[in-house]
Design a protein around this motif. Structure first.
Motif, PDB file in Angstrom:
ATOM      1  N   GLU A 187      29.690  67.555  23.879  1.00 36.24           N
ATOM      2  CA  GLU A 187      30.759  68.515  24.145  1.00 36.24           C
ATOM      3  C   GLU A 187      31.283  68.353  25.571  1.00 36.24           C
ATOM      4  O   GLU A 187      30.579  67.892  26.461  1.00 36.24           O
ATOM      5  N   ASP A 188      32.538  68.753  25.751  1.00 36.96           N
ATOM      6  CA  ASP A 188      33.169  68.790  27.082  1.00 36.96           C
ATOM      7  C   ASP A 188      33.024  67.451  27.816  1.00 36.96           C
ATOM      8  O   ASP A 188      32.625  67.399  28.990  1.00 36.96           O
ATOM      9  N   SER A 193      28.002  69.115  32.968  1.00 33.68           N
ATOM     10  CA  SER A 193      28.454  69.712  34.231  1.00 33.68           C
ATOM     11  C   SER A 193      27.332  69.822  35.256  1.00 33.68           C
ATOM     12  O   SER A 193      27.583  70.156  36.413  1.00 33.68           O
ATOM     13  N   LYS A 194      26.108  69.546  34.841  1.00 34.24           N
ATOM     14  CA  LYS A 194      24.966  69.707  35.734  1.00 34.24           C
ATOM     15  C   LYS A 194      24.308  68.362  36.031  1.00 34.24           C
ATOM     16  O   LYS A 194      24.384  67.435  35.223  1.00 34.24           O
ATOM     17  N   ASN A 228      23.725  68.424  22.849  1.00 35.19           N
ATOM     18  CA  ASN A 228      23.485  69.591  23.710  1.00 35.19           C
ATOM     19  C   ASN A 228      23.315  69.228  25.185  1.00 35.19           C
ATOM     20  O   ASN A 228      22.804  70.031  25.971  1.00 35.19           O
ATOM     21  N   PRO A 235      19.865  67.917  31.809  1.00 35.79           N
ATOM     22  CA  PRO A 235      20.141  69.334  31.549  1.00 35.79           C
ATOM     23  C   PRO A 235      20.765  69.524  30.165  1.00 35.79           C
ATOM     24  O   PRO A 235      21.496  68.654  29.683  1.00 35.79           O
ATOM     25  N   THR A 236      20.464  70.641  29.532  1.00 39.08           N
ATOM     26  CA  THR A 236      21.025  70.915  28.208  1.00 39.08           C
ATOM     27  C   THR A 236      21.729  72.267  28.188  1.00 39.08           C
ATOM     28  O   THR A 236      21.447  73.147  29.012  1.00 39.08           O
ATOM     29  N   LEU A 237      22.616  72.415  27.262  1.00 35.01           N
ATOM     30  CA  LEU A 237      23.401  73.644  27.121  1.00 35.01           C
ATOM     31  C   LEU A 237      22.571  74.801  26.584  1.00 35.01           C
ATOM     32  O   LEU A 237      22.847  75.965  26.879  1.00 35.01           O
ATOM     33  N   ASP A 238      21.548  74.485  25.795  1.00 34.85           N
ATOM     34  CA  ASP A 238      20.757  75.530  25.146  1.00 34.85           C
ATOM     35  C   ASP A 238      19.352  75.687  25.716  1.00 34.85           C
ATOM     36  O   ASP A 238      18.561  76.487  25.217  1.00 34.85           O
ATOM     37  N   ASP A 287      24.329  69.039  28.897  1.00 39.84           N
ATOM     38  CA  ASP A 287      25.254  69.762  29.770  1.00 39.84           C
ATOM     39  C   ASP A 287      25.792  68.780  30.818  1.00 39.84           C
ATOM     40  O   ASP A 287      25.114  68.466  31.800  1.00 39.84           O
TER      41      ASP A 287
END
Length: 515
Positions: free
Chosen positions: A230-231, A183-184, A179, A158-161, A181
């Motif tokens: 990130e994060d 959290s997913k 990028n 999964p990606t943030l964008d 994600d």
């Protein structure tokens, strides 16, 4: 008097009623216990299965395969002495992704969308959605499945964008993870292909380690990093020289959990460490343990941790009902190692390969075989393969029957009595009889392939390699007389070469190997 008689009769009736009820309860308990015992015994007739797949380990690394090896491998040598060793077993591709595909699907990788080479960062799964896999097959046969280590068969991150991950399709990117994600969950990875339990990475150069389908950690790698992500505060960083130890601990933890569980279903454990693949991340306690340099130390460390898993199995009392398989995904990238050779920073390509010398202080990871990882020669595609099952497989036996990694699936389906659909594992042959030492010529030929897509065919004693830009006629070797592939007989045996080339092309053109 009448009243007394009636009372006596009533007491007698109650006595016999109680006795009948008690007897019925006992009979019912016995029936239930017998039924449960029969079910438990029926379940226990299926063996537990442990499949160990080394990463870039050579045919000549184990003492049981090479009496000139400078690497002590007592645990794997013991495994060989207690089971059967195949001396003509093939990967069948000289790099990891396609060989793992063959193992997991029973299908030649050239039938997939990835025709040659290995998957790069974040590329999608090589395994199609409707394709049966080895762990899924065992899961459907009633097994609890678990895998630890390396997948490298693709997944969707999964990606943030909503765009492709940074560095998609590359092997190294300075903005790797930028990028992603975290959290997913990932999709279409090991958990979606049959592993109920998974801990490990998809691709080492991506760095990300998944617990199930959740990204929980990252491998601290000499070549790659996640600095741009990130994060990532919750992400555990695992030093590469501690990864093998961690995988072993988690594998033993899985075994302990299964031994304690009231669920008596059999288990399938896939132990796929990132060893002895570069970087040679030897832990401190194994540095300098061999005369074969850091590579040899790494192989010795792998052997030691495999020994811990086998010891845990033995102490549990489950060893007699466990089938253990050991293999490598391709040959070693090193043709020679030793105390006098610096293998600290080799490149992950053919340019780092150096030729062998007749030096007693040199260790030859691929033994007498020509070539290395990436190549079409035996050093790239022939692997050690060991099977042990106490009471079923003869001890200390060697088999020269041709075997391919893609045969694991059909062989296990036969052993666990799984009725495999006709359109699955289409290049897999049931070699279970050869596991048991029956010595049957089950596989007539095996297609082999280099990392750049050059194809060859091993059939009987002969091996044909198709022409390429460097060799317009191709190559033909009699491996029974010339195991090191030093004498190309294509000119002397041109007709045989033509015949084998046609057979090779026929196998490739067909939709399956088997009729």
């Amino acid at each position: 008097m009448k009243a007394l008689k009636e009372i006596a009769n009533e007491k007698a009736a109650k006595f016999w009623l109680r006795k009948y009820c008690f007897s019925s309860v006992i009979a019912l308990c016995i029936l239930i216990f017998t039924s449960c015992t029969e079910k438990k015994e029926e379940s226990n007739t299926l063996p537990n299965i442990i499949l160990i797949l080394a990463d870039d380990l050579g045919y000549g690394d184990l003492g049981s395969y090479n009496d000139q090896s400078l690497v002590p491998t007592p645990n794997l040598d013991k495994l060989a002495s207690e089971g059967i060793s195949f001396t003509n077993a093939y990967c069948p591709v000289s790099v990891c992704t396609p060989s793992r595909y063959a193992l997991m699907t029973g299908t030649y990788p050239f039938r997939s969308w990835k025709k040659s080479g290995v998957l790069a960062n974040y590329e999608p799964s090589m395994i199609s959605d409707d394709q049966l896999t080895l762990p899924k097959m065992l899961q459907e046969a009633g097994y609890t499945t678990a895998g630890f280590g390396k997948w490298h068969l693709g997944a969707t991150f999964p990606t943030l964008d909503g765009l492709k991950p940074a560095g998609y399709g590359q092997f190294k990117s300075e903005n790797n993870g930028e990028n992603i994600d975290l959290s997913k969950p990932i999709e279409n990875g090991p958990v979606d292909k049959g592993f109920e339990n998974w801990y490990g990475f998809s691709c080492a150069s991506e760095c990300w380690v998944m617990d199930g389908n959740t990204i929980v950690a990252a491998l601290q790698h000499e070549f790659y990093n996640i600095d741009s992500a990130e994060d990532k505060e919750h992400i555990e960083i695992i030093p590469s020289n501690q990864y093998l130890k961690l995988l072993t601990k988690k594998s033993i933890g899985f075994l302990s959990e299964r031994f304690r569980s009231t669920d008596r279903s059999p288990f399938f454990l896939y132990f796929a460490p990132y060893v002895p693949h570069i970087p040679l991340s030897v832990s401190d306690e194994f540095i300098g343990k061999t005369k074969a340099g850091s590579y040899g130390d790494y192989v010795a460390e792998l052997d030691s941790y495999i020994g811990q898993i086998l010891d845990a199995l033995e102490s549990s009392g489950q060893a007699d009902n466990t089938l253990i398989l050991f293999a490598s995904d391709n040959g070693s990238q090193f043709e020679k190692t030793g105390l006098h050779i610096n293998n600290a920073n080799p490149s992950n390509d053919l340019t780092s390969v150096k030729g062998k010398n007749n030096n007693s202080e040199e260790h030859h990871p691929n033994g007498k075989l020509k070539g290395s990882k990436w190549t079409i020669w035996e050093g790239g595609v022939r692997m050690p393969f060991i099977a042990k099952w106490p009471g079923k497989i003869p001890s200390g036996m060697k088999s020269d029957k041709i075997f391919a990694l893609n045969d694991v699936m059909a062989s296990l389906s036969s052993i666990v009595k799984y009725d495999m659909p006709n359109n699955t594992a289409i290049d897999s042959y049931d070699q279970s009889l050869n596991f048991m030492g029956k010595e049957k010529n089950i596989r007539n030929a095996v297609v082999v392939q280099s990392s750049n897509g050059q194809m060859g065919l091993r059939k009987g004693d002969w091996k044909f390699i198709q022409p390429d830009n460097n060799d317009l006629q191709g190559q033909l070797y009699n491996l029974a007389e010339d195991e090191s592939e030093t004498n190309n007989l294509i000119k002397e045996q041109y007709k045989l070469g033509e015949k084998m080339q046609k057979e090779l092309f026929d196998i490739i053109a067909k939709t399956r190997s088997k009729n």
